[in-house]
Structure formats: C-alpha cells, structure tokens
Design a protein around this motif. Structure first.
Motif, PDB file in Angstrom:
ATOM      1  N   ASP A 233     -97.203 -76.578-109.627  1.00 41.26           N
ATOM      2  CA  ASP A 233     -96.320 -77.495-110.346  1.00 41.26           C
ATOM      3  C   ASP A 233     -95.020 -77.712-109.568  1.00 41.26           C
ATOM      4  OD1 ASP A 233     -95.792 -79.121-112.701  1.00 41.26           O
ATOM      5  OD2 ASP A 233     -94.328 -77.577-113.268  1.00 41.26           O
ATOM      6  N   LEU A 234     -94.430 -76.651-109.026  1.00 35.15           N
ATOM      7  CA  LEU A 234     -93.218 -76.779-108.215  1.00 35.15           C
ATOM      8  C   LEU A 234     -93.484 -77.600-106.956  1.00 35.15           C
ATOM      9  CD1 LEU A 234     -91.758 -73.162-108.456  1.00 35.15           C
ATOM     10  CD2 LEU A 234     -90.751 -75.258-109.413  1.00 35.15           C
ATOM     11  N   TYR A 235     -94.641 -77.387-106.352  1.00 33.84           N
ATOM     12  CA  TYR A 235     -95.032 -78.161-105.168  1.00 33.84           C
ATOM     13  C   TYR A 235     -95.089 -79.651-105.501  1.00 33.84           C
ATOM     14  CZ  TYR A 235     -98.368 -80.160-101.813  1.00 33.84           C
ATOM     15  OH  TYR A 235     -98.997 -80.960-100.900  1.00 33.84           O
TER      16      TYR A 235
ATOM     17  N   GLN B 291     -93.538 -81.181-107.890  1.00 28.92           N
ATOM     18  CA  GLN B 291     -92.172 -81.636-108.140  1.00 28.92           C
ATOM     19  C   GLN B 291     -91.431 -81.899-106.830  1.00 28.92           C
ATOM     20  OE1 GLN B 291     -89.985 -79.401-111.267  1.00 28.92           O
ATOM     21  NE2 GLN B 291     -91.995 -78.495-111.716  1.00 28.92           N
TER      22      GLN B 291
ATOM     23  N   SER C 159     -92.836 -82.540-113.819  1.00 32.82           N
ATOM     24  CA  SER C 159     -93.407 -81.224-114.108  1.00 32.82           C
ATOM     25  C   SER C 159     -94.483 -81.345-115.180  1.00 32.82           C
ATOM     26  CB  SER C 159     -92.309 -80.275-114.589  1.00 32.82           C
ATOM     27  OG  SER C 159     -92.851 -79.022-114.921  1.00 32.82           O
TER      28      SER C 159
ATOM     29  N   GLU D 161     -97.151 -78.288-115.879  1.00 29.21           N
ATOM     30  CA  GLU D 161     -97.857 -77.074-115.472  1.00 29.21           C
ATOM     31  C   GLU D 161     -99.259 -77.007-116.051  1.00 29.21           C
ATOM     32  OE1 GLU D 161     -97.247 -72.306-115.715  1.00 29.21           O
ATOM     33  OE2 GLU D 161     -95.450 -73.521-115.357  1.00 29.21           O
TER      34      GLU D 161
ATOM     35  N   HIS E 200     -92.439 -70.693-102.535  1.00 25.60           N
ATOM     36  CA  HIS E 200     -91.329 -70.743-103.489  1.00 25.60           C
ATOM     37  C   HIS E 200     -90.007 -70.626-102.731  1.00 25.60           C
ATOM     38  CE1 HIS E 200     -88.637 -69.600-106.736  1.00 25.60           C
ATOM     39  NE2 HIS E 200     -89.567 -69.997-107.597  1.00 25.60           N
ATOM     40  N   SER E 201     -89.010 -71.388-103.145  1.00 20.00           N
ATOM     41  CA  SER E 201     -87.732 -71.432-102.420  1.00 20.00           C
ATOM     42  C   SER E 201     -87.077 -70.058-102.282  1.00 20.00           C
ATOM     43  CB  SER E 201     -86.772 -72.415-103.095  1.00 20.00           C
ATOM     44  OG  SER E 201     -86.525 -72.032-104.439  1.00 20.00           O
TER      45      SER E 201
END
Length: 151
Positions: free
Chosen positions: A23-25, A27, A33, A35, A89-90
């Motif tokens: 989901d973050l990818y 975004q 978003s 999920e 992840h960042s």
C-alpha cells in the motif's frame, strides 16, 4: 543492523506484513491508500502463482519487498522475469535492503533458468536508477517502450 535482515519468499502467512508495504509503495506512485485492495491483489497473485514476492524481514516485521512477474521472450525462446515492484519502508532505507532484495530476485532468475531480469522506473527516480545501474542493470537505449491504456 544489516545482518538482522532476512529475505524470504513471501507466502500467504506474510500478507499481514506485506499488504501495508504494498500500500505504501502504491502511494509512492500517486495512488490512494487502500490496504484491503492491496492485500487482495497480492493474495490473488500468490494463489494463482502469477507472481513471486520476496519480503525483507527484520525481527518479524516486513520492511521491504520485491515482486516478480514471469514473461517469455519469443526471440530467445526463453523465460524472463519482470521486476515490477521494489520498495523499502522509508525508516529502513540506506541499509542495503534493496540490494539484498535484488540479489534474491537475481538468484531466483538464475534458479528458474530465466534469460533476463527486466525493470522500469520513473525517469525522475534517480536514486533507484543509481541502485539498478550499480547492481549491473543496463539502461535500454535500443528500444522505446509504449503503453496503451485500455481501462
């Protein structure tokens, strides 16, 4: 520490860790978003054996992933793989995790007899381009790639 990272082939049991990363990818590439939809998409790909996902785990937490899609080359009459997704992840970047995921993808390509591992990235994603080129990927200057959106 980098030593604590394990790269494993994702299975259904990893969906709770994988879906939020996916989901973050999405975004990151401008998608809203969702999920639940991300989880369903991954679950469908895994169930139908339409993709292979490697997940980077640290202390039981998913911190990155790469997803490969099989394809075939008519010219070489061999299998190829598209490295469609790579994300860390960042909070976990600059620790060599993306490179470990690339090594897992390359090893899988070799194990399955694939001719090549191909990818594309955004033209302004310079950090990804540096990573891929340092890993040995070569920028295609011979062919243009086109998309036809049909839906």
């Amino acid at each position: 520490m980098k030593e604590g990272i394990q790269i494993v082939r994702a299975e259904s049991a990893h969906l709770d860790e994988l879906a939020p990363l996916f989901d973050l990818y999405r975004q990151f590439y401008g998608q809203s978003s969702n999920e639940a939809a991300a989880r369903e998409y991954l679950e469908q790909r895994m169930h139908a054996a339409e993709s292979v996902v490697f997940i980077a785990m640290e202390n039981g937490r998913g911190v990155g992933f790469t997803q490969l899609y099989p394809t075939f080359s008519s010219i070489s009459i061999k299998r190829s793989l598209i490295l469609n997704d790579l994300f860390v992840h960042s909070d976990f970047r600059r620790r060599g995790i993306a490179e470990k995921l690339l090594h897992a993808a390359k090893s899988y390509a070799i194990e399955t007899g694939a001719k090549a591992l191909s990818l594309s990235t955004a033209s302004d994603n310079e950090s990804a381009q540096r990573l891929y080129e340092s890993f040995g990927f070569e920028k295609d200057t011979s062919f243009f790639h086109y998309d036809l959106l049909v839906n």
